[in-house]
Scaffold this motif. Structure first.
Motif, PDB file in Angstrom:
ATOM      1  N   VAL A 237       3.592   0.943   0.693  1.00 21.16           N
ATOM      2  CA  VAL A 237       3.598  -0.040   1.774  1.00 21.16           C
ATOM      3  C   VAL A 237       4.505  -1.210   1.411  1.00 21.16           C
ATOM      4  N   LEU A 238       4.405  -1.685   0.167  1.00 19.34           N
ATOM      5  CA  LEU A 238       5.218  -2.820  -0.276  1.00 19.34           C
ATOM      6  C   LEU A 238       6.707  -2.504  -0.260  1.00 19.34           C
TER       7      LEU A 238
ATOM      8  N   ARG B  50      -4.208   8.816   1.226  1.00 22.53           N
ATOM      9  CA  ARG B  50      -3.717   8.735  -0.146  1.00 22.53           C
ATOM     10  C   ARG B  50      -2.405   7.975  -0.281  1.00 22.53           C
ATOM     11  N   LEU B  51      -1.862   7.484   0.829  1.00 18.17           N
ATOM     12  CA  LEU B  51      -0.678   6.644   0.752  1.00 18.17           C
ATOM     13  C   LEU B  51      -1.029   5.374  -0.007  1.00 18.17           C
TER      14      LEU B  51
ATOM     15  N   ILE C 294      -4.150   3.265   1.059  1.00 15.10           N
ATOM     16  CA  ILE C 294      -4.302   2.631   2.361  1.00 15.10           C
ATOM     17  C   ILE C 294      -5.767   2.656   2.789  1.00 15.10           C
ATOM     18  N   ALA C 295      -6.455   3.754   2.492  1.00 16.90           N
ATOM     19  CA  ALA C 295      -7.878   3.837   2.836  1.00 16.90           C
ATOM     20  C   ALA C 295      -8.654   2.709   2.161  1.00 16.90           C
ATOM     21  N   SER C 296      -8.314   2.406   0.901  1.00 12.22           N
ATOM     22  CA  SER C 296      -8.979   1.324   0.179  1.00 12.22           C
ATOM     23  C   SER C 296      -8.684  -0.027   0.812  1.00 12.22           C
ATOM     24  N   ALA C 297      -7.415  -0.234   1.204  1.00  6.07           N
ATOM     25  CA  ALA C 297      -7.025  -1.503   1.818  1.00  6.07           C
ATOM     26  C   ALA C 297      -7.768  -1.724   3.127  1.00  6.07           C
ATOM     27  N   ILE C 298      -7.828  -0.688   3.952  1.00  5.63           N
ATOM     28  CA  ILE C 298      -8.531  -0.807   5.225  1.00  5.63           C
ATOM     29  C   ILE C 298     -10.010  -1.086   4.982  1.00  5.63           C
TER      30      ILE C 298
END
Length: 341
Positions: free
Chosen positions: A124-125, A118-119, A51-55
């Protein structure tokens, strides 16, 4: 919203058969490549991305949706800003009571022993409203009609691959093509199906359809949960008296990640009205349609305002119906396809 129920009255109209065939013939004659208007590079993430990467990607590239690619180089689905935030709300309920400072650092946060950063995208999908989006990519040489049939069933985007790149074809791309085409047809043919009033399709401004809404004083979190729960992309924002004052959509949430800083994240706990005033003031300019106008007239309103839906209100400004791009595209199918929705 069930398109079949809305348009049952119109199915027996022979004009539907004629207009449907015209639209299908047009789309059959075009390739997907001819409809790809955006030249923007498509950024992707892997299912193992966090999630950190996506944000970080959304903030850095100023985008609000990302195709997620698995270890076999296949698309597993799309993740949007709404999906990320809705997942955080479901996974970390405590997020709704966090301070602005805590929200601003959410991508690096540990909550109750859970390392939010780390999620993964696969997580999410697994609960995303986009998990039903088609994941088999189209080639850009395929008929545009194939993608249009999916868009008329509620899908919002498809992945398009050629030998060198990945692109995204959206529901809006096909809608604009059909609106331009039917505008000309309706001028030439007075009996064109799209010249009929919206009342011909079962719409009324005094017999409410079910319209989902959120109070302007509710928190953004409440709006996010509603959108996620009903699987919709937009809801009406209403005053205490029920009068429509704004439109809140998944696109509005893109502003959360449009800042290289985390300023947007700080405002998740604000009221819907406060958030829209700060990040999306145009949402207060509600795009309104009229049941007393023709289908093509309402389609032009959608096109010219780059909107995904138009709202129908009654004499008291209470929202009573909504017409979406999915609804309109469903009417542009042949009757056989339409009845199979």
């Amino acid at each position: 919203y069930n398109s079949v129920q809305k348009f049952t009255m119109a199915l027996s109209n022979p004009q539907l058969h004629q207009t449907g065939k015209l639209c299908q013939d047009l789309l059959h004659s075009m390739t997907i490549k001819s409809a790809l208007v955006s030249q923007v590079h498509t950024y992707t993430l892997s299912t193992d991305s966090t999630i950190a990467s996506a944000i970080a990607v959304m903030q850095d590239k100023h985008i609000h949706q990302l195709p997620i690619i698995d270890e076999k180089d296949q698309c597993s689905g799309f993740v949007t800003a709404l999906d990320v935030i809705a997942y955080l709300v479901k996974t970390v309920p405590k997020i709704k009571t966090m301070s602005k400072e805590e929200l601003a650092s959410i991508k690096d946060l540990q909550v109750d022993g859970l390392d939010v950063s780390r999620l993964k995208m696969s997580d999410v999908l697994s609960v995303s409203r986009n998990r039903r989006q088609p994941v088999i990519p189209f080639s850009d040489g395929e008929s545009l009609n194939e993608a249009a049939n999916l868009f008329a069933r509620g899908f919002h985007r498809v992945l398009v691959k050629n030998s060198s790149e990945i692109r995204i074809l959206s529901q809006s791309d096909v809608f604009r093509i059909l609106t331009d085409y039917l505008s000309d047809v309706c001028l030439e043919k007075e009996d064109c199906f799209a010249n009929n009033l919206l009342t011909s399709f079962g719409y009324s401004d005094d017999k409410p359809h079910r319209v989902h809404s959120v109070n302007a004083n509710s928190s953004v979190f409440d709006a996010i949960e509603l959108l996620s729960d009903i699987g919709a992309r937009g809801v009406a924002v209403v005053s205490d008296s029920g009068r429509m004052v704004a439109n809140f959509s998944a696109t509005d949430l893109s502003h959360i990640f449009m800042h290289s800083s985390s300023e947007g994240l700080r405002h998740l706990g604000d009221s819907v009205q406060q958030y829209l005033q700060a990040f999306s003031p145009r949402s207060f300019d509600v795009v309104l349609g009229s049941v007393k106008s023709s289908l093509i007239g309402n389609m032009k309103i959608l096109r010219d305002n780059h909107a995904h839906r138009i709202w129908i209100t009654d004499v008291k400004d209470l929202p009573v119906a909504v017409v979406t791009l999915t609804d309109v595209l469903a009417m542009c199918l042949s009757p056989q396809d339409f009845q199979n929705l």
